[in-house]
Motif scaffolding. Sequence first.
Motif, PDB file in Angstrom:
ATOM      1  N   ALA A  38       0.847  -1.196   0.000  1.00  0.00           N
ATOM      2  CA  ALA A  38       0.000   0.000   0.000  1.00  0.00           C
ATOM      3  C   ALA A  38       0.884   1.249   0.000  1.00  0.00           C
ATOM      4  N   GLU A  39       1.950   1.182   0.770  1.00  0.00           N
ATOM      5  CA  GLU A  39       2.892   2.294   0.888  1.00  0.00           C
ATOM      6  C   GLU A  39       3.483   2.640  -0.488  1.00  0.00           C
TER       7      GLU A  39
ATOM      8  N   GLN B  90       0.863   4.052  -2.839  1.00  0.00           N
ATOM      9  CA  GLN B  90       0.571   5.447  -2.465  1.00  0.00           C
ATOM     10  C   GLN B  90       1.656   6.380  -2.989  1.00  0.00           C
ATOM     11  N   ARG B  91       2.910   5.941  -2.853  1.00  0.00           N
ATOM     12  CA  ARG B  91       4.026   6.759  -3.330  1.00  0.00           C
ATOM     13  C   ARG B  91       3.932   6.929  -4.858  1.00  0.00           C
TER      14      ARG B  91
END
Lengths: 422, 64
Positions: free
Chosen positions: B31-32, B35-36
Amino acid sequence: MSQPALDLDLDDLGDPTYSVAELADAVNQVLRRGFRDGVWVRGEIEGYQLRGGHVWFSLGEDGDRGRATLPVVLFGGTAARLRPLLVRHRLRLRDGLLVRIHGRLDLYAPTGRLSLVMDGLDPTFTLGQMAADRDQLLRTLVAEGLLDRNRRLRVPLLPLRVGLVASAGSAAWHDLVDELGRSGLPFHLLAVDVRVQGATAAAEVAGALRTLGRRGCDVIAVVRGGGARSDLAAFDTEVVARAIAASPVPVLTGLGHEIDRSVADEVAHTALKTPTACATHLVELVRAAQQEPERLWTAVSARAAQRLDAAERRLRSVSQGVERAGRSAEAGATRRLDVATARLRERAPAAVGRAERVLDVLAVRTGALDPARAMARGWSITRRLDGTLVRSPADAAPGDVLVTSVAGGTVRSRALDDEETP
Amino acid sequence: MSEPTYAEAVAELEAILVRLERDDVDVDHLAEQVQRAAVLLRLCRSKLAAAKVEIEAVLGDVDD
């Protein structure tokens, strides 16, 4: 000093004396006789000007005794006649152009100037000269490693900061600016207004390239509208070629000519045919760069979704495995219990029968030991009065009262002495 | 962290994609990373937000 009065009549004997006008006529006659079919002269055009519908310039040449010049006039009518020839060879008379022209020499009496009245031109001479100069320059650039120096530069991913070298307000300028504007992309133009033809054009273009090279552009576009081959002269010069080669940023050319390639085109990073093509190229580069993050994002999200799916699939498969294992363990236990029960059911009656039989045997054996049964068969038990059992003759002394139990009851008696008779 | 240039943002997007393509990617960080990537995409888009062509005349300091 006294001046003898001379008869100026040409018919006089002795040294003929001409009036100025007469001399001019005489010179012209001699010139016509001497150069019966006119004369071909080659040289470089200088001081070109259009005045009163006629063209005036000089042909010049540097020689051992300094520069030699010859005034030339091209009358309007002749110019109109020569125009198709020039157009066909994409030439235009201008300063600096090397030409081989035909004409007749004429001493113009009112000014006393000898000039060539031009009536023809050899375009192949000029084109050959230009080609030879161009080839020589290209060879020099190749030898110095300059020909592809600009081409080796990388155009930045997003070439939005564009240096523009053009004549401000020209059709070429508008073509490029309008095309960039239509794209809706945030181009930032750093524009330098230059003359693209004429004596100062080459120096102005080269100067603009150097200036823009220091202004942090992503690319520089050098553009001009269409025109004669000879109008491209500035773009065939060494100074412009070197400025392009030395440019720290890629140079695009859009010099508005379909057929000819100038030296500038050869040295540039990318040569486009027109200013519009130049703008289109820039827009395409930016659009391609614009699609790259979109493409990567699509790939990243697709990949992330795949990863999540894979993780979910793994999780599902593990949980199914656990469930399956649990179910199978339970089924095994149930099965074992069922087997035990079945065996129990099958074997229990036999066991009971066996026990009963054992019990029967025991009962028989127990029954055999019952004194009542022995007494029934005639056996008896004799006790003394005190209840002690008489197991041997020594247990009863003569005279003792004995109680004998038999099947039907008891018999009381008295023990006798061995010799005594009852 | 200062804002990356367009080219840097694209390079980082590429790097994220390469990481996601490896089999050992950690689901915790998925997810990280996504998102980035979204942040980088927004940045790239904003750099190309429609605007009029600006023209700045460079006059007076032209080299001779």
